[in-house]
Design a protein around this motif. Sequence first.
Motif, PDB file in Angstrom:
ATOM      1  N   LYS A  57     -31.351   7.728 -32.119  1.00  0.00           N
ATOM      2  CA  LYS A  57     -31.360   6.524 -32.953  1.00  0.00           C
ATOM      3  C   LYS A  57     -30.130   6.409 -33.853  1.00  0.00           C
ATOM      4  CE  LYS A  57     -35.295   5.308 -34.721  1.00  0.00           C
ATOM      5  NZ  LYS A  57     -36.595   5.280 -35.422  1.00  0.00           N
ATOM      6  N   ALA A  58     -29.185   7.328 -33.713  1.00  0.00           N
ATOM      7  CA  ALA A  58     -28.010   7.311 -34.597  1.00  0.00           C
ATOM      8  C   ALA A  58     -27.219   6.024 -34.422  1.00  0.00           C
ATOM      9  CB  ALA A  58     -27.126   8.518 -34.311  1.00  0.00           C
ATOM     10  N   ASN A  59     -26.581   5.612 -35.509  1.00  0.00           N
ATOM     11  CA  ASN A  59     -25.754   4.419 -35.498  1.00  0.00           C
ATOM     12  C   ASN A  59     -24.329   4.813 -35.888  1.00  0.00           C
ATOM     13  OD1 ASN A  59     -24.921   1.828 -35.262  1.00  0.00           O
ATOM     14  ND2 ASN A  59     -26.169   0.996 -36.922  1.00  0.00           N
ATOM     15  N   GLY A  60     -23.390   3.969 -35.591  1.00  0.00           N
ATOM     16  CA  GLY A  60     -21.999   4.234 -35.947  1.00  0.00           C
ATOM     17  C   GLY A  60     -21.102   3.270 -35.218  1.00  0.00           C
ATOM     18  N   PHE A  94     -25.697  -0.052 -29.724  1.00  0.00           N
ATOM     19  CA  PHE A  94     -25.730  -1.103 -28.707  1.00  0.00           C
ATOM     20  C   PHE A  94     -26.837  -2.123 -29.006  1.00  0.00           C
ATOM     21  CE2 PHE A  94     -29.355  -0.131 -25.937  1.00  0.00           C
ATOM     22  CZ  PHE A  94     -29.437  -1.237 -25.097  1.00  0.00           C
ATOM     23  N   LEU A  95     -27.946  -1.680 -29.613  1.00  0.00           N
ATOM     24  CA  LEU A  95     -29.003  -2.611 -29.996  1.00  0.00           C
ATOM     25  C   LEU A  95     -28.548  -3.529 -31.133  1.00  0.00           C
ATOM     26  CD1 LEU A  95     -32.065  -0.216 -29.786  1.00  0.00           C
ATOM     27  CD2 LEU A  95     -31.521  -2.095 -28.238  1.00  0.00           C
ATOM     28  N   LEU A 118     -22.787  -4.729 -22.788  1.00  0.00           N
ATOM     29  CA  LEU A 118     -22.599  -3.744 -21.727  1.00  0.00           C
ATOM     30  C   LEU A 118     -21.596  -2.675 -22.141  1.00  0.00           C
ATOM     31  CD1 LEU A 118     -22.578  -6.236 -18.732  1.00  0.00           C
ATOM     32  CD2 LEU A 118     -24.163  -4.319 -18.962  1.00  0.00           C
ATOM     33  N   ASP A 119     -20.515  -3.087 -22.798  1.00  0.00           N
ATOM     34  CA  ASP A 119     -19.524  -2.123 -23.280  1.00  0.00           C
ATOM     35  C   ASP A 119     -20.125  -1.216 -24.354  1.00  0.00           C
ATOM     36  OD1 ASP A 119     -17.653  -3.166 -21.564  1.00  0.00           O
ATOM     37  OD2 ASP A 119     -16.635  -4.377 -23.077  1.00  0.00           O
ATOM     38  N   ALA A 120     -20.956  -1.816 -25.222  1.00  0.00           N
ATOM     39  CA  ALA A 120     -21.581  -1.031 -26.288  1.00  0.00           C
ATOM     40  C   ALA A 120     -22.558  -0.010 -25.714  1.00  0.00           C
ATOM     41  CB  ALA A 120     -22.305  -1.958 -27.268  1.00  0.00           C
ATOM     42  N   PHE A 121     -23.255  -0.374 -24.655  1.00  0.00           N
ATOM     43  CA  PHE A 121     -24.178   0.576 -24.033  1.00  0.00           C
ATOM     44  C   PHE A 121     -23.437   1.779 -23.464  1.00  0.00           C
ATOM     45  CE2 PHE A 121     -26.700   2.165 -20.429  1.00  0.00           C
ATOM     46  CZ  PHE A 121     -27.862   2.512 -21.107  1.00  0.00           C
ATOM     47  N   ASP A 122     -22.214   1.568 -22.999  1.00  0.00           N
ATOM     48  CA  ASP A 122     -21.419   2.657 -22.428  1.00  0.00           C
ATOM     49  C   ASP A 122     -20.895   3.638 -23.471  1.00  0.00           C
ATOM     50  OD1 ASP A 122     -21.770   1.945 -19.830  1.00  0.00           O
ATOM     51  OD2 ASP A 122     -19.830   0.966 -19.582  1.00  0.00           O
ATOM     52  N   THR A 123     -21.139   3.370 -24.745  1.00  0.00           N
ATOM     53  CA  THR A 123     -20.646   4.308 -25.757  1.00  0.00           C
ATOM     54  C   THR A 123     -21.526   5.544 -25.877  1.00  0.00           C
ATOM     55  OG1 THR A 123     -21.824   3.174 -27.548  1.00  0.00           O
ATOM     56  CG2 THR A 123     -19.548   2.474 -27.105  1.00  0.00           C
ATOM     57  N   PHE A 124     -22.743   5.519 -25.346  1.00  0.00           N
ATOM     58  CA  PHE A 124     -23.642   6.674 -25.458  1.00  0.00           C
ATOM     59  C   PHE A 124     -24.527   6.748 -24.225  1.00  0.00           C
ATOM     60  CE2 PHE A 124     -27.832   8.410 -26.886  1.00  0.00           C
ATOM     61  CZ  PHE A 124     -27.406   9.722 -27.120  1.00  0.00           C
ATOM     62  N   ASN A 147     -37.183   8.777 -20.676  1.00  0.00           N
ATOM     63  CA  ASN A 147     -37.033   7.327 -20.791  1.00  0.00           C
ATOM     64  C   ASN A 147     -38.201   6.716 -21.554  1.00  0.00           C
ATOM     65  OD1 ASN A 147     -34.600   6.150 -19.735  1.00  0.00           O
ATOM     66  ND2 ASN A 147     -35.192   6.905 -17.717  1.00  0.00           N
ATOM     67  N   GLN A 148     -39.404   7.172 -21.277  1.00  0.00           N
ATOM     68  CA  GLN A 148     -40.568   6.671 -22.009  1.00  0.00           C
ATOM     69  C   GLN A 148     -40.488   7.045 -23.486  1.00  0.00           C
ATOM     70  OE1 GLN A 148     -44.059   8.125 -20.015  1.00  0.00           O
ATOM     71  NE2 GLN A 148     -43.397   7.359 -18.017  1.00  0.00           N
ATOM     72  N   ARG A 149     -40.086   8.266 -23.758  1.00  0.00           N
ATOM     73  CA  ARG A 149     -40.003   8.730 -25.148  1.00  0.00           C
ATOM     74  C   ARG A 149     -38.925   7.961 -25.918  1.00  0.00           C
ATOM     75  NH1 ARG A 149     -42.325  13.038 -27.322  1.00  0.00           N
ATOM     76  NH2 ARG A 149     -42.889  13.816 -25.256  1.00  0.00           N
ATOM     77  N   ILE A 150     -37.787   7.736 -25.280  1.00  0.00           N
ATOM     78  CA  ILE A 150     -36.698   7.013 -25.940  1.00  0.00           C
ATOM     79  C   ILE A 150     -37.118   5.575 -26.231  1.00  0.00           C
ATOM     80  CG2 ILE A 150     -34.357   6.097 -25.626  1.00  0.00           C
ATOM     81  CD1 ILE A 150     -33.741   8.703 -24.048  1.00  0.00           C
ATOM     82  N   GLU A 151     -37.810   4.950 -25.297  1.00  0.00           N
ATOM     83  CA  GLU A 151     -38.319   3.602 -25.546  1.00  0.00           C
ATOM     84  C   GLU A 151     -39.206   3.578 -26.793  1.00  0.00           C
ATOM     85  OE1 GLU A 151     -38.744   1.234 -21.322  1.00  0.00           O
ATOM     86  OE2 GLU A 151     -40.257   2.729 -21.804  1.00  0.00           O
ATOM     87  N   GLN A 152     -40.084   4.533 -26.912  1.00  0.00           N
ATOM     88  CA  GLN A 152     -40.973   4.587 -28.071  1.00  0.00           C
ATOM     89  C   GLN A 152     -40.184   4.762 -29.361  1.00  0.00           C
ATOM     90  OE1 GLN A 152     -43.469   7.870 -27.010  1.00  0.00           O
ATOM     91  NE2 GLN A 152     -44.854   6.652 -25.746  1.00  0.00           N
ATOM     92  N   TRP A 153     -39.223   5.669 -29.338  1.00  0.00           N
ATOM     93  CA  TRP A 153     -38.431   5.929 -30.547  1.00  0.00           C
ATOM     94  C   TRP A 153     -37.606   4.720 -30.969  1.00  0.00           C
ATOM     95  CZ3 TRP A 153     -36.446  11.367 -28.706  1.00  0.00           C
ATOM     96  CH2 TRP A 153     -37.440  12.321 -28.974  1.00  0.00           C
ATOM     97  N   LEU A 154     -37.010   4.061 -30.000  1.00  0.00           N
ATOM     98  CA  LEU A 154     -36.103   2.958 -30.327  1.00  0.00           C
ATOM     99  C   LEU A 154     -36.840   1.721 -30.807  1.00  0.00           C
ATOM    100  CD1 LEU A 154     -33.435   3.135 -27.471  1.00  0.00           C
ATOM    101  CD2 LEU A 154     -33.156   3.795 -29.856  1.00  0.00           C
ATOM    102  N   PHE A 155     -37.992   1.455 -30.247  1.00  0.00           N
ATOM    103  CA  PHE A 155     -38.643   0.189 -30.528  1.00  0.00           C
ATOM    104  C   PHE A 155     -39.860   0.306 -31.431  1.00  0.00           C
ATOM    105  CE2 PHE A 155     -36.418  -0.584 -26.470  1.00  0.00           C
ATOM    106  CZ  PHE A 155     -35.547  -1.549 -26.931  1.00  0.00           C
TER     107      PHE A 155
END
Length: 664
Positions: free
Chosen positions: A442-445, A456-457, A479-485, A502-510
């Motif tokens: 979930k880090a930002n920068g 990217f979100l 799309l470019d932002a998604f490629d940063t991580f 993938n399931q765990r990341i979905e839960q964490w992000l949303f």
Amino acid sequence: MNHQDSALKHIDQWLVRGWLSQLDRAFAHFLLTQDAQANEAVLWAGALLSRQLEQGEVFLDLEKLSRQPGLTLAIPGHEVRRSGNETVFAEVAILQAYTLQHWKQALADSPLISLGGGNTPLVLDGHRLYLRRYWQYQQILNASIQSRLQPIRSELPDDLILQLNSLFKDNAEQPDWQKIACALALRSRFAIITGGPGTGKTTTLTKLLALLIQLSESNTGSTRKLKVLLAAPTGKAAARVSESISQALAKLTVDDAIKQLIPKSASTLHRLLGSRQGTRQFIHHRNNPLVADIVIIDEASMIDLEMMAALLDALPETAQLILLGDKDQLASVEAGAVMGDLCRGADNQAYDPPTLNWIAQTAGVALAESDLKGSAINQQTVMLRFSHRFGEHSGIGQLARAVNAGEALKAQAILNDTATYQDLNRLLLEDPGDSRLKQLIKANGNPHQRQGYRYFLDVILQQRPDAGEQFNQWAKQVLDAFDTFQVLCAVRMGPWGVEVLNQRIEQWLFSDYKLAPTALSGLKQGERDDPFARSHRLDRWYEGRPVMVTRNDYNLGLMNGDIGITLYDFNGKLRVAFPDTGDEMAIRWISPMRLPDVETAFAMTVHKSQGSEFNHVALILPETLSPVLTRELVYTGITRAKAHFTLLESQADVFNQAVLATCK
């Protein structure tokens, strides 16, 4: 019990242990239906050959099998004879009764096996046992490459030699392997340029094409323009090489007329050959060859034997073939490590006297003669060694080199020295729900920092345009932002595999991330606050979902490995935005209902990441060593990172074991 029953009984025991699959067992039974008198060696050989194909090997090496059956087949636990492992050792030892001579004699007597002639299902070529179709692929590859290795020039025009030296006059590395690569590629109709990330493969290729075009135009009476085709195994890889060539062209100091003839966009191999939907066949083949003078394939390490044979079968006899790629990366997902096999011995610089003379004559570089004897392919292969991306102070570069060399202790020391190598990070996780993993995800920068998916979100929500004509530009930014991580996994299944993560990341992000209200029209208030209610209502589709195509779709023009991002378009409809490989600024908007063969791509396997690069890569290793977890996999994962690399471990010793394990 007869010998056939004994072999089938042991094959069934191996099936129970997980050493053979149902497909392997079925193939052994198929051989028995074709020859009711098939001996036990033939049944074993069939099952084991089938197993090797599933492991990515196109043949069963009988010599290695007779000496080290457990190691050859990568049977876990085979090497230690101790309490609790005695049964494993005994079952593997069954094969040790077969000497090489025993294998070859037993197989040679079978009507199911020939030395190449006829139409038998199996072919014995020396000490290698093949399925017939893979043997045929190998023959196509061998014949096509051998026909192109013979030098077609004994000298170059003086003005071309001057241009060669001028194009590389600013290179500081000595010897200048980029210049040597161009010199050798100008001699024959076949060349391989291999090297790690940032060694300048695409830059070298762009200069080489300029030289080849100049050479063609300098030929007396030559008025026809060269037909140059550029391709890569996946859409992602094709987009990357297209972008890299555009960047290299901007710096190229040649006439604009020559620049105009250099291809600026690449296609996928499937598009190049013209796939026939629902078959393994292509429009272009020996009787309908490609129209081309030069064919260049980037990311060649991703190409399996069947695809390489199809390409070579479709090449005109006079066409020049140039392969680019990193020989130390993972081989293709399908059977056949073509690039690794072709580049065997490339590290040794084992050039023969005629090759050394050519290099000195054309490139002005005097190389020492090697004590080792190089193959004919080695004479047309150059390994680029100087990384322009990863210098001596780059932790990513140092770590990749240590892993590639199998130096586990050195790799550990580099990973632990985060004070010196600030582009590296390492976490030993307690469990899949570790809060540090969640924090990383979930880090930002900004794009140049070590960030997670929050960046990217934020681009999705904070930069959403108002006007419809700006949506393509915004989608490109997403799309470019998604490629940063990118999160990379070694395996698909298990707590540290792609599916669970993938399931765990979905839960964490949303779970605490609210999408824009405009994206929620038509939903009830409760659904607006619950992303998973939204996703179920929309058949698991939601804005921000990255998806990877898992099967070629020729109607849509999407290839296995292509990645798109789910977004609301300018009409407020949920669509998946894919980059258009023919135009780097164009976007293709496709309805999710037309994409049945996709999977969420917050986490992907290292295999699927080949041909891609990301600003920050987080590589997650499983808790136990497995046959897929090898040095090549770890090296490939590390080298997908451009600026930051994080190693995530669930057990402290797995990284060491992986670095010491190799699939070569």
